[in-house]
Design an enzyme around this catalytic site. Structure first.
Site, PDB file in Angstrom:
ATOM      1  N   SER A 195      -6.235   4.748   5.521  1.00 43.19           N
ATOM      2  CA  SER A 195      -5.431   5.034   6.832  1.00 43.19           C
ATOM      3  C   SER A 195      -6.004   6.622   7.116  1.00 43.19           C
ATOM      4  O   SER A 195      -7.424   6.803   7.275  1.00 43.19           O
ATOM      5  CB  SER A 195      -3.958   5.127   6.628  1.00 43.19           C
ATOM      6  OG  SER A 195      -3.377   5.050   7.933  1.00 43.19           O
ATOM      7  N   ASP A 246      -1.225  -5.676  10.176  1.00 41.66           N
ATOM      8  CA  ASP A 246      -1.204  -4.206   9.929  1.00 41.66           C
ATOM      9  C   ASP A 246      -0.572  -3.757  11.593  1.00 41.66           C
ATOM     10  O   ASP A 246      -1.411  -3.833  12.355  1.00 41.66           O
ATOM     11  CB  ASP A 246      -2.605  -3.439   9.643  1.00 41.66           C
ATOM     12  CG  ASP A 246      -2.397  -1.955   9.487  1.00 41.66           C
ATOM     13  OD1 ASP A 246      -1.604  -1.385  10.221  1.00 41.66           O
ATOM     14  OD2 ASP A 246      -3.236  -1.603   8.655  1.00 41.66           O
ATOM     15  N   HIS A 281      -0.091  -2.607   6.210  1.00 40.59           N
ATOM     16  CA  HIS A 281      -0.716  -1.531   6.072  1.00 40.59           C
ATOM     17  C   HIS A 281      -0.528  -0.875   4.680  1.00 40.59           C
ATOM     18  O   HIS A 281      -0.906   0.002   4.388  1.00 40.59           O
ATOM     19  CB  HIS A 281      -0.210  -0.372   7.184  1.00 40.59           C
ATOM     20  CG  HIS A 281      -1.040   0.722   7.184  1.00 40.59           C
ATOM     21  ND1 HIS A 281      -2.417   0.818   7.722  1.00 40.59           N
ATOM     22  CD2 HIS A 281      -0.794   2.090   7.335  1.00 40.59           C
ATOM     23  CE1 HIS A 281      -2.844   1.732   7.933  1.00 40.59           C
ATOM     24  NE2 HIS A 281      -1.925   2.950   7.456  1.00 40.59           N
TER      25      HIS A 281
HETATM   26  N1  LIG Z   1       6.851   6.752   8.828  1.00 42.83           N
HETATM   27  C1  LIG Z   1       6.549   6.144   7.567  1.00 42.83           C
HETATM   28  C2  LIG Z   1       5.216   5.476   7.513  1.00 42.83           C
HETATM   29  C3  LIG Z   1       4.381   6.394   6.770  1.00 42.83           C
HETATM   30  C4  LIG Z   1       3.253   5.333   6.447  1.00 42.83           C
HETATM   31  O1  LIG Z   1       3.296   4.304   6.500  1.00 42.83           O
HETATM   32  N2  LIG Z   1       2.174   6.182   5.793  1.00 42.83           N
HETATM   33  C5  LIG Z   1       1.202   5.228   5.217  1.00 42.83           C
HETATM   34  C6  LIG Z   1      -0.164   5.852   5.657  1.00 42.83           C
HETATM   35  S1  LIG Z   1      -0.273   5.591   7.438  1.00 42.83           S
HETATM   36  C7  LIG Z   1      -1.783   6.505   7.541  1.00 42.83           C
HETATM   37  O2  LIG Z   1      -2.315   7.387   7.096  1.00 42.83           O
HETATM   38  C8  LIG Z   1       1.301   5.205   3.489  1.00 42.83           C
HETATM   39  O3  LIG Z   1       0.247   5.237   2.871  1.00 42.83           O
HETATM   40  N3  LIG Z   1       2.454   5.288   3.177  1.00 42.83           N
HETATM   41  C9  LIG Z   1       2.897   5.259   1.916  1.00 42.83           C
HETATM   42  C10 LIG Z   1       3.356   4.075   1.130  1.00 42.83           C
HETATM   43  O4  LIG Z   1       3.549   4.216  -0.074  1.00 42.83           O
HETATM   44  O5  LIG Z   1       3.310   3.140   1.840  1.00 42.83           O
HETATM   45  C11 LIG Z   1       7.331   6.991   6.570  1.00 42.83           C
HETATM   46  O6  LIG Z   1       7.410   8.117   6.836  1.00 42.83           O
HETATM   47  O7  LIG Z   1       7.621   6.352   5.647  1.00 42.83           O
END
Ligand SMILES: N[C@@H](CCC(=O)N[C@@H](CSC=O)C(=O)NCC(=O)O)C(=O)O
Length: 282
Positions: free
Chosen positions: A148, A226, A259
């Protein structure tokens, strides 16, 4: 000086967490290394992983399940934090997609961010040097991958520093940050409003001006379930740029995958195998 925060035996190797005072960000930074068992005897190839928004140096190591394969293939894994922390900058904790946890792997030029938010120099210079000076790591066999925002970081840092990274891959990367809300918000605040500066940190724009810097290809996996795909990630823009530049790209689209780290853990073995093959190619 490097401080060991913790060490954990893992698949006959060691999962370690470290802290050091960074000259680049001007603040303490934490990073994590998986040391494969073979590192005790020989120089090993290194894979830097850049995580996404809201993540830390722990996220990939805890969630992706990559250590078993890295131990088998003899690859060192290195993860860093996604931004400097405790900068004291007003508003830096306000948004989940900007500020702390959202450094976008660039050196900010705009105040107040420019003092500490220098993640490109941190990853490509300071952390890079630290890994090769402290551990049994082979600088000639170094790759980079990410997810991401970190997929954006991996593609852009590989394109901007092809002397440092021989292989590159990404999971669901932000591929055209100048054209998506996450990128536009971050770039306008970190880099200002000069569009030419943005293009220097946009993988699709950079690719248009490069001549096949990665002859072994680039691997990208993207889930079709996603929710960020159509607004933020825009893989078709990178696909078009690679096609125009003659850059071999394997972009795999997977029905239903979202995602998150269940998606990453499903395909992480393929990424490690890809880097292993490229880094060990003559
Ligand atoms: N707002 C939510 C979602 C944050 C989120 O989806 N982060 C992703 C990366 S998005 C792009 O860079 C991520 O990798 N999250 C970590 C996980 O463990 O999934 C929030 O604040 O959680």
């Amino acid at each position: 000086m490097l401080q060991i925060l913790s060490e954990h035996p893992c698949f006959n190797g060691i999962q370690a967490y470290y802290r050091h005072d960074s000259r680049t960000t001007g603040l303490p930074m934490q990073f994590s290394v998986f040391h494969p068992p073979v590192e005790e005897k020989e120089l090993v190839p290194v894979l830097f992983y850049l995580a996404g928004l809201t993540c830390t140096e722990e996220t990939f190591m805890i969630k992706a399940g990559a250590q078993r394969i890295a131990a088998q293939l003899g690859i060192m894994l290195v993860t860093c934090d996604t931004s400097p922390r405790d900068t004291g900058i007003p508003g830096a904790d306000q948004d989940w997609d900007f500020g702390h946890g959202a450094g976008f792997y660039l050196d900010a030029t705009e105040a107040p961010w420019s003092k500490h938010f220098r993640m490109e120099s941190y990853v490509t210079d300071e952390l890079h040097e630290l890994i090769f000076s402290e551990f049994n790591a082979d600088a000639e066999r170094t790759g980079i991958f990410g997810h991401s925002m970190g997929g954006h970081g991996a593609l852009v840092l590989a394109l901007r520093h092809p002397d440092k990274y021989k292989s590159v891959s990404a999971f669901a990367p932000v591929t055209a940050p100048s054209h998506c809300p996450w990128g536009q918000n971050a770039f306008s605040r970190y880099l200002g409003h000069d569009g030419n500066q943005w293009l220097e940190h946009d993988a699709s724009a950079l690719m248009k001006h490069r001549q096949t810097p990665f002859p072994h290809g680039i691997l990208i996996d993207q889930g079709l379930g996603d929710t960020f795909l159509h607004e933020q990630l825009l893989p078709e823009q990178f696909e078009q740029a690679c096609s125009a530049a003659g850059q071999p790209l394997t972009l795999r689209r997977h029905e239903g995958y979202d995602h998150g780290y269940y998606f990453i853990s499903t395909f992480v073995e393929d990424h490690l195998a890809f880097h292993h093959r490229v880094l060990n190619a003559a």
